[in-house]
Design a protein around this motif. Structure first.
Motif: not given
Length: 129
Positions: A19-47
């Motif tokens: 579901s992360h890879m297909f139908w619930a990607r946007k829903e799961f992005q709500a759980q990705v802390p902003d700091a993860v993208s800032e530190v890793t350079g990977i956007d929320k969708d990639g995470v």
């Protein structure tokens, strides 16, 4: 009993990972802390995609590698601990996702994570308790 619960957990992990890879990607992005993208350079969708792949792998490993189930259980428990900050970020950031559309629901979700950690460890342990 442990085998049944281990297979249930494995199925849930594979389903969640897909579901992360297909139908619930946007829903799961709500759980990705902003700091993860800032530190890793990977956007929320990639995470979200990467964590989905990890979930499918861990869920599959629970079933495919019975001799290593204790190790896989510990890795899965550590994974649940590692993603817990995402649940906290969803709560503190007041981000809706998966029907968690109120502070009360998002707070209640936080108490489920220790259940998952315990489930992973118990269902893969050697003891017969």
């Amino acid at each position: 009993m442990k085998t049944i619960f281990r297979w249930l957990l494995a199925s849930a992990m594979v389903f969640a990972g897909i579901s992360h890879m297909f139908w619930a990607r946007k829903e799961f992005q709500a759980q990705v802390p902003d700091a993860v993208s800032e530190v890793t350079g990977i956007d929320k969708d990639g995470v979200v995609l990467a964590s989905g792949v990890v979930e499918v792998m861990l869920g599959s490993a629970l079933v495919l590698f019975p001799k290593d189930r204790r190790r896989v259980g510990r890795i899965l428990a550590a994974f649940f601990v590692a993603i817990f900050p995402g649940n906290i970020a969803q709560y503190t950031g007041r981000r809706d996702g998966f029907g968690l559309d109120s502070d009360r629901k998002r707070l209640a979700r936080l108490f489920f994570q220790p259940v998952l950690v315990t489930w992973a460890l118990w269902s893969t342990s050697r003891s017969h308790v």
